[in-house]
Design a protein around this motif. Structure first.
Motif, PDB file in Angstrom:
ATOM      1  N   UNK A  91       0.829  -1.197   0.000  1.00  0.00           N
ATOM      2  CA  UNK A  91       0.000   0.000   0.000  1.00  0.00           C
ATOM      3  C   UNK A  91       0.866   1.251   0.000  1.00  0.00           C
ATOM      4  N   UNK A  92       1.892   1.213   0.849  1.00  0.00           N
ATOM      5  CA  UNK A  92       2.786   2.367   0.948  1.00  0.00           C
ATOM      6  C   UNK A  92       3.549   2.538  -0.364  1.00  0.00           C
ATOM      7  N   UNK A  93       3.879   1.412  -1.003  1.00  0.00           N
ATOM      8  CA  UNK A  93       4.586   1.489  -2.278  1.00  0.00           C
ATOM      9  C   UNK A  93       3.712   2.132  -3.337  1.00  0.00           C
ATOM     10  N   UNK A  94       2.382   1.816  -3.294  1.00  0.00           N
ATOM     11  CA  UNK A  94       1.480   2.422  -4.269  1.00  0.00           C
ATOM     12  C   UNK A  94       1.417   3.921  -4.082  1.00  0.00           C
ATOM     13  N   UNK A  95       1.645   4.380  -2.843  1.00  0.00           N
ATOM     14  CA  UNK A  95       1.647   5.823  -2.603  1.00  0.00           C
ATOM     15  C   UNK A  95       2.981   6.448  -2.946  1.00  0.00           C
ATOM     16  N   UNK A  96       3.931   5.631  -3.389  1.00  0.00           N
ATOM     17  CA  UNK A  96       5.174   6.212  -3.872  1.00  0.00           C
ATOM     18  C   UNK A  96       6.329   6.156  -2.900  1.00  0.00           C
ATOM     19  N   UNK A  97       6.157   5.486  -1.728  1.00  0.00           N
ATOM     20  CA  UNK A  97       7.297   5.382  -0.813  1.00  0.00           C
ATOM     21  C   UNK A  97       7.731   3.934  -0.760  1.00  0.00           C
ATOM     22  N   UNK A  98       9.005   3.693  -0.983  1.00  0.00           N
ATOM     23  CA  UNK A  98       9.441   2.307  -0.897  1.00  0.00           C
ATOM     24  C   UNK A  98      10.857   2.248  -0.370  1.00  0.00           C
ATOM     25  N   UNK A  99      11.150   1.239   0.444  1.00  0.00           N
ATOM     26  CA  UNK A  99      12.506   1.121   0.979  1.00  0.00           C
ATOM     27  C   UNK A  99      13.346   0.167   0.164  1.00  0.00           C
ATOM     28  N   UNK A 100      12.702  -0.663  -0.677  1.00  0.00           N
ATOM     29  CA  UNK A 100      13.472  -1.716  -1.335  1.00  0.00           C
ATOM     30  C   UNK A 100      13.644  -1.475  -2.817  1.00  0.00           C
ATOM     31  N   UNK A 101      13.454  -0.226  -3.263  1.00  0.00           N
ATOM     32  CA  UNK A 101      13.597   0.032  -4.696  1.00  0.00           C
ATOM     33  C   UNK A 101      15.022  -0.109  -5.178  1.00  0.00           C
ATOM     34  N   UNK A 102      15.969   0.163  -4.256  1.00  0.00           N
ATOM     35  CA  UNK A 102      17.354   0.146  -4.703  1.00  0.00           C
ATOM     36  C   UNK A 102      17.944  -1.248  -4.827  1.00  0.00           C
ATOM     37  N   UNK A 103      17.167  -2.267  -4.490  1.00  0.00           N
ATOM     38  CA  UNK A 103      17.717  -3.619  -4.525  1.00  0.00           C
ATOM     39  C   UNK A 103      17.543  -4.224  -5.907  1.00  0.00           C
ATOM     40  N   UNK A 104      18.496  -5.087  -6.307  1.00  0.00           N
ATOM     41  CA  UNK A 104      18.313  -5.777  -7.584  1.00  0.00           C
ATOM     42  C   UNK A 104      17.468  -7.032  -7.362  1.00  0.00           C
ATOM     43  N   UNK A 105      17.220  -7.777  -8.447  1.00  0.00           N
ATOM     44  CA  UNK A 105      16.272  -8.888  -8.375  1.00  0.00           C
ATOM     45  C   UNK A 105      16.696  -9.943  -7.371  1.00  0.00           C
ATOM     46  N   UNK A 106      18.003 -10.281  -7.401  1.00  0.00           N
ATOM     47  CA  UNK A 106      18.465 -11.341  -6.501  1.00  0.00           C
ATOM     48  C   UNK A 106      18.319 -10.905  -5.048  1.00  0.00           C
ATOM     49  N   UNK A 107      18.630  -9.614  -4.788  1.00  0.00           N
ATOM     50  CA  UNK A 107      18.516  -9.140  -3.411  1.00  0.00           C
ATOM     51  C   UNK A 107      17.065  -9.097  -2.964  1.00  0.00           C
ATOM     52  N   UNK A 108      16.173  -8.745  -3.881  1.00  0.00           N
ATOM     53  CA  UNK A 108      14.761  -8.723  -3.506  1.00  0.00           C
ATOM     54  C   UNK A 108      14.302 -10.132  -3.163  1.00  0.00           C
ATOM     55  N   UNK A 109      14.769 -11.121  -3.942  1.00  0.00           N
ATOM     56  CA  UNK A 109      14.406 -12.503  -3.655  1.00  0.00           C
ATOM     57  C   UNK A 109      14.912 -12.895  -2.273  1.00  0.00           C
TER      58      UNK A 109
END
Lengths: 262, 312
Positions: A91-109
């Motif tokens: 929900x917070x990401x839909x509002x434009x705030x995200x803490x994990x945007x800087x991670x690449x795919x492997x890190x997100x996994x």
């Protein structure tokens, strides 16, 4: 929620900015709230602090029943109600705030995998300790869970919840575990988290993510909650980098802003 | 350790040594770590138990549940994680938790709850390997257990309704498959060139989903699009299970033979047919070529032709 409804909700969410009067609902802090719910609530509070979004914490005795999914905590933002850390992060990401945007795919996994580890092991262990260990149930849980309600409702609700949790434990194979085995699992989980954290300040080096919020919520609550015995918090105290991690987040996000952590 | 290790587990099919995820995890780990395991496939005699499969029996121990069996094997010095760093060991735990939380509900649903799949594939397969009259009861009980597990862990009290949960669990499972595929990338195994516990778990959960033929194949289709995961399963099957396939699934071998026979028969029939046609053509060369154009006419045109002839 069905897929269409969820897409609709995120669209509405994206349309408005974060209001000033957002509130987070949990159970009564002093008398009612239990270990696992407190951990979840603290995790959400930490996450929102990390995103720099203001939130007011409101305690209500019937927070569990107000929540759309039956789980606390939930947040009331604008005219929407979202419960549990996963959906709140989205929900917070839909509002434009995200803490994990800087991670690449492997890190997100990796981040998602570690969050599941915490949910799978730490949260389940907390639930086991609260509801399946007779000593804790008798002394702490029953009394706390039903405290806002008159007799006989307090007993009925407590037994009902205990029955529900025991069913769930049996379904996932934890029904036959002894307390020692559960504590061993907690130790394994803490060891994994400690090895992953290493000497870094946060799990993904410089910036905290929702994983840090979740881990902080659980570990801090375990360390600061008084139970019948201290074995659970002893397991966590064995890992000094986890203690330092909790202290760091507490100082940075809770004390500096003038708010009390728990 | 010279003590004989016996594993009793569900048998194989569709090219797999076992169709049951947990049994497959243990078998794969045993192959990776070099543990000499004697596999007892559960069949429809009354020998052996079929309760908490897979079960590992040694001279003095009986161990059930994959996690405990793997721990036991490690204590017996059969360790496939020897070369992993501490962080990789932690990653293993985390990814296993991810698979159990996100992928397992959807796999259980595909095998045991989705009624088309359950009634046409899973139930007959398991019932044929359980002695009568248990074969009437046990598959139903396993199906209820699976449904229970899905609802209790993912359903939202107090409704516990399946339909709301289905969409969510399949979405989670697809996301989990995508995450695993991202993590695997182009390497052969998850941690370098030697397989480890995580590879055993991923193989155990993915291979049945990949190979078993189902009528309702939503999740299978998604898996087949992730080519590196499919290649991962095929690699492990070919390198570690190829030699034992001939022994463990003679049914599979017979099926192949039967298919080959059918194919040979068809080919023979076709060639006979072609010979006969050839003979016919040779024996009647006086067929007037004029007849051929009329054969090409559609019925409508024929009708209009005849009508034209009638009208003056």
């Amino acid at each position: 929620m069905s897929l269409v409804a969820e897409a609709f909700v995120s669209q509405i969410a994206a349309a408005e900015p974060w209001p000033e009067n957002a509130t987070l609902y949990q159970q009564l802090k002093g008398e009612q709230i239990l270990l696992s719910d407190n951990a979840a609530s603290l995790a959400v509070q930490a996450f929102l602090q990390m995103c720099n979004l203001p939130i007011k914490v409101v305690c209500r005795a019937n927070a569990e029943y107000m929540s759309p999914s039956g789980k606390v905590p939930f947040i009331h933002v604008g005219n929407q109600v979202v419960s549990e850390l996963g959906p709140i992060v989205q929900f917070v990401k839909a509002k434009g705030h995200s803490l994990s945007d800087g991670l690449d795919e492997v890190q997100k996994a990796e981040m998602k995998a570690y969050m599941e580890l915490v949910n799978n092991m730490l949260l389940t262990a907390e639930l086991y300790l609260q509801w399946c260990d007779e000593a804790t149930v008798g002394e702490i849980t029953h009394a706390r869970y039903g405290s806002p309600y008159p007799w006989p409702l307090n007993h009925i609700l407590a037994y009902q919840k205990q029955w529900e949790v025991k069913r769930k434990m049996k379904a996932i194979g934890w029904g036959n575990k002894t307390l020692d085995q559960v504590l061993e699992d907690v130790d394994q989980c803490c060891q994994a988290l400690s090895q992953r954290l290493g000497t870094q300040p946060y799990f993904f080096n410089k910036q905290p993510t929702e994983l840090d919020a979740l881990v902080f919520g659980h570990l801090y609550t375990i360390l600061t909650t008084q139970l019948t015995n201290d074995e659970l918090s002893e397991k966590v105290k064995n890992y000094s980098n986890l203690l330092a991690f909790c202290r760091r987040i507490e100082q940075h996000y809770f004390e500096d802003r003038g708010k009390v952590g728990v | 350790m010279a003590a004989p290790l016996e594993l009793s587990c569900w048998g194989g099919g569709w090219g797999l040594p076992s169709v049951h995820s947990e049994s497959l995890v243990v078998m794969a780990y045993a192959k990776f770590s070099g543990a000499p395991l004697k596999v007892n496939v559960i069949d429809n005699t009354w020998r052996g138990s079929r309760g908490d499969v897979p079960i590992l029996t040694t001279e003095d121990n009986i161990v059930s549940q994959p996690a405990k069996i793997l721990n036991f094997l490690r204590k017996q010095k059969y360790n496939a994680d020897y070369e992993l760093s501490a962080k990789q060991g932690a990653d293993t735990l985390a990814y296993i938790a991810l698979i159990e939380e996100k992928l397992l509900p959807a796999v259980l649903h595909t095998f045991w709850v989705e009624s088309d799949n359950y009634l046409t594939v899973t139930k007959p397969w398991f019932a044929s390997r359980i002695p009568f009259p248990l074969s009437l009861i046990l598959p139903g009980r396993m199906s209820k257990g699976a449904l229970n597990r899905i609802l209790l862990t993912r359903g939202e009290p107090p409704l516990y309704h399946l339909r709301e949960v289905e969409a969510q669990i399949y979405r989670d499972a697809k996301e989990c498959l995508n995450l695993l595929s991202n993590r695997l990338g182009k390497s052969q195994f998850f941690f370098g060139d030697t397989p480890s516990t995580l590879d055993a778990y991923v193989f155990g959960f993915l291979a049945p989903l990949y190979k078993v033929r189902f009528p309702k194949v939503q999740l299978q289709e998604h898996l087949k699009q992730l080519s590196n995961l499919c290649r991962f399963c095929d690699d492990i099957l070919n390198s570690y299970f190829r030699l034992s396939l001939g022994g463990i699934s003679p049914a599979g071998q017979e099926m192949v033979d039967a298919n080959l026979q059918k194919l040979t028969q068809l080919v023979n029939k076709e060639s006979n047919l072609i010979e006969k046609m050839d003979d016919n053509l040779r024996q009647s060369p006086q067929l007037p070529p004029r007849k051929l154009p009329t054969l090409k006419l559609t019925p409508a045109e024929e009708e209009s032709n005849s009508l034209q002839r009638l009208s003056p």
